[in-house]
Design an enzyme around this catalytic site. Structure first.
Site, PDB file in Angstrom:
ATOM      1  N   PRO A  88      37.326  38.491  41.620  1.00  0.00           N
ATOM      2  CA  PRO A  88      38.003  37.292  41.104  1.00  0.00           C
ATOM      3  C   PRO A  88      37.163  36.539  40.059  1.00  0.00           C
ATOM      4  O   PRO A  88      37.704  35.750  39.289  1.00  0.00           O
ATOM      5  CB  PRO A  88      38.200  36.415  42.358  1.00  0.00           C
ATOM      6  CG  PRO A  88      38.104  37.348  43.514  1.00  0.00           C
ATOM      7  CD  PRO A  88      37.162  38.429  43.089  1.00  0.00           C
ATOM      8  N   GLU A 115      34.558  38.324  51.387  1.00  0.00           N
ATOM      9  CA  GLU A 115      34.478  37.175  50.470  1.00  0.00           C
ATOM     10  C   GLU A 115      33.907  37.524  49.101  1.00  0.00           C
ATOM     11  O   GLU A 115      34.091  36.801  48.140  1.00  0.00           O
ATOM     12  CB  GLU A 115      33.651  36.046  51.094  1.00  0.00           C
ATOM     13  CG  GLU A 115      34.353  35.349  52.246  1.00  0.00           C
ATOM     14  CD  GLU A 115      35.721  34.786  51.859  1.00  0.00           C
ATOM     15  OE1 GLU A 115      35.754  33.862  51.035  1.00  0.00           O
ATOM     16  OE2 GLU A 115      36.730  35.280  52.386  1.00  0.00           O
ATOM     17  N   ARG A 152      48.537  54.923  30.904  1.00  0.00           N
ATOM     18  CA  ARG A 152      49.684  55.095  29.998  1.00  0.00           C
ATOM     19  C   ARG A 152      49.277  55.063  28.529  1.00  0.00           C
ATOM     20  O   ARG A 152      50.061  55.428  27.668  1.00  0.00           O
ATOM     21  CB  ARG A 152      50.783  54.072  30.301  1.00  0.00           C
ATOM     22  CG  ARG A 152      50.393  52.639  30.056  1.00  0.00           C
ATOM     23  CD  ARG A 152      51.510  51.680  30.433  1.00  0.00           C
ATOM     24  NE  ARG A 152      52.657  51.751  29.537  1.00  0.00           N
ATOM     25  CZ  ARG A 152      52.677  51.297  28.296  1.00  0.00           C
ATOM     26  NH1 ARG A 152      51.609  50.739  27.773  1.00  0.00           N
ATOM     27  NH2 ARG A 152      53.756  51.403  27.557  1.00  0.00           N
ATOM     28  N   ASP A 167      54.355  48.629  22.026  1.00  0.00           N
ATOM     29  CA  ASP A 167      54.175  47.818  23.227  1.00  0.00           C
ATOM     30  C   ASP A 167      54.459  46.367  22.892  1.00  0.00           C
ATOM     31  O   ASP A 167      54.085  45.875  21.840  1.00  0.00           O
ATOM     32  CB  ASP A 167      52.748  47.959  23.758  1.00  0.00           C
ATOM     33  CG  ASP A 167      52.563  49.308  24.433  1.00  0.00           C
ATOM     34  OD1 ASP A 167      53.518  49.789  25.061  1.00  0.00           O
ATOM     35  OD2 ASP A 167      51.471  49.877  24.326  1.00  0.00           O
TER      36      ASP A 167
HETATM   37  C1  9D3 Z   1      37.938  31.338  48.335  1.00  0.00           C
HETATM   38  C2  9D3 Z   1      36.987  32.289  47.714  1.00  0.00           C
HETATM   39  N1  9D3 Z   1      37.651  33.523  47.313  1.00  0.00           N
HETATM   40  C3  9D3 Z   1      37.496  33.729  45.833  1.00  0.00           C
HETATM   41  C4  9D3 Z   1      38.709  33.404  45.092  1.00  0.00           C
HETATM   42  C5  9D3 Z   1      37.050  34.628  48.033  1.00  0.00           C
HETATM   43  C6  9D3 Z   1      37.726  35.922  47.790  1.00  0.00           C
HETATM   44  C7  9D3 Z   1      39.053  36.112  48.099  1.00  0.00           C
HETATM   45  C8  9D3 Z   1      39.659  37.354  47.908  1.00  0.00           C
HETATM   46  C9  9D3 Z   1      37.001  36.981  47.260  1.00  0.00           C
HETATM   47  C10 9D3 Z   1      37.601  38.210  47.074  1.00  0.00           C
HETATM   48  C11 9D3 Z   1      38.927  38.382  47.405  1.00  0.00           C
HETATM   49  C12 9D3 Z   1      39.559  39.708  47.193  1.00  0.00           C
HETATM   50  N2  9D3 Z   1      40.034  39.854  45.801  1.00  0.00           N
HETATM   51  C13 9D3 Z   1      39.505  40.737  44.967  1.00  0.00           C
HETATM   52  O1  9D3 Z   1      38.606  41.466  45.351  1.00  0.00           O
HETATM   53  C14 9D3 Z   1      39.980  40.794  43.597  1.00  0.00           C
HETATM   54  C15 9D3 Z   1      40.981  40.027  42.914  1.00  0.00           C
HETATM   55  C16 9D3 Z   1      41.856  38.975  43.326  1.00  0.00           C
HETATM   56  O2  9D3 Z   1      41.886  38.513  44.481  1.00  0.00           O
HETATM   57  N3  9D3 Z   1      42.690  38.454  42.398  1.00  0.00           N
HETATM   58  C17 9D3 Z   1      42.755  38.887  41.105  1.00  0.00           C
HETATM   59  N4  9D3 Z   1      41.956  39.841  40.673  1.00  0.00           N
HETATM   60  C18 9D3 Z   1      41.090  40.407  41.585  1.00  0.00           C
HETATM   61  S1  9D3 Z   1      40.018  41.636  41.214  1.00  0.00           S
HETATM   62  C19 9D3 Z   1      39.405  41.700  42.732  1.00  0.00           C
END
Ligand code: 9D3
Length: 233
Positions: A88, A115, A152, A167
């Site tokens: 994230p 996390e 793709r 696209d």
């Molecule tokens: C509240 C803290 N969280 C961060 C936003 C902790 C957390 C939540 C969920 C950390 C990792 C995750 C799992 N998500 C991913 O690994 C992830 C992800 C996503 O949740 N949304 C958009 N892109 C991605 S890329 C990897």
């Protein structure tokens, strides 16, 4: 294009890529997809991949050692690979990034659960991507999204018909409205211009609809488009 995945849930990747256009491309030898169980890189009889955070707090953290060991094995197996961490905190994935990644010989996707990753694994990857500002349960679905968008773009993966088509995001505007038969559906008629056979008028109508839609629905894209075209007049 060779895709490799490091994940605690490698089976998640089977069905989405078994059927469909991607599956066909694998059969044709245009794409390779290999999944690797992250747990296999963890030490000890219990093969633990997560642990409690230093400093306290909720949730678990992916341990550096198994992730790093996995990445090193991927670099050994795929020496040309561009290694991407799905997180994230990563750079927002978009069409321009898909085009950039499509130039690589091999891509390794590192998918996390819990996390997050121990901060010290960041220096072992080449890029970090997020697919958007919403919270998922892991990096697997995001990795599949990126793989699909990149696949793709690999020459031969799409049929000629599709690949020839522009696209929608390549010119920065949303697509124009599409219609197919019947000419009237529950009282709603297809715009007359599309039945006219006048190609110039149709093109003009479509471009105008693209602009209207983009301005209305995606002011962010519209802003960029008008900035880029303001010298055209
Ligand atoms: C509240 C803290 N969280 C961060 C936003 C902790 C957390 C939540 C969920 C950390 C990792 C995750 C799992 N998500 C991913 O690994 C992830 C992800 C996503 O949740 N949304 C958009 N892109 C991605 S890329 C990897």
């Amino acid at each position: 294009m060779q895709f490799a995945v490091l994940s605690l849930f490698p089976d998640m990747f089977t069905s989405p890529f078994a059927q469909s256009i991607i599956g066909k491309a694998v059969e044709k030898g245009l794409l390779g997809i290999a999944t690797h169980q992250l747990r296999n890189y963890a030490a000890g009889r219990h093969q633990v991949t997560d642990d409690t955070p230093y400093g306290g707090g909720d949730g678990m953290v992916m341990k550096a050692e198994p992730v790093c060991h996995g990445i090193e094995d991927m670099r050994h197996r795929y020496p040309e690979a561009h290694v991407v961490l799905m997180t994230p905190q990563g750079q927002r994935f978009n069409q321009a990034e898909a085009e950039h990644l499509a130039q690589k010989q091999a891509l390794v996707f590192v998918c996390g659960r819990y996390e997050g990753f121990d901060e010290r694994i960041r220096s072992y990857v080449d890029a970090e991507y997020s697919i958007g500002d919403y919270v998922l349960t892991g990096g697997e679905l995001p990795a599949m999204v990126v793989m699909d968008a990149v696949a793709r773009l690999v020459p031969g993966v799409l049929g000629n018909e599709d690949s020839a088509r522009q696209d929608s995001h390549s010119d920065g505007l949303l697509e124009f409205p599409h219609y197919t038969r019947p000419a009237e559906f529950r009282g709603e008629k297809v715009p007359e211009v599309l039945l006219s056979g006048n190609h110039a008028r149709i093109q003009e109508w479509r471009r105008n609809e693209q602009c209207k839609r983009t301005e209305e629905r995606r002011p962010d894209l519209w802003q960029r488009y008008t900035q880029q075209h303001k010298s055209d007049n």
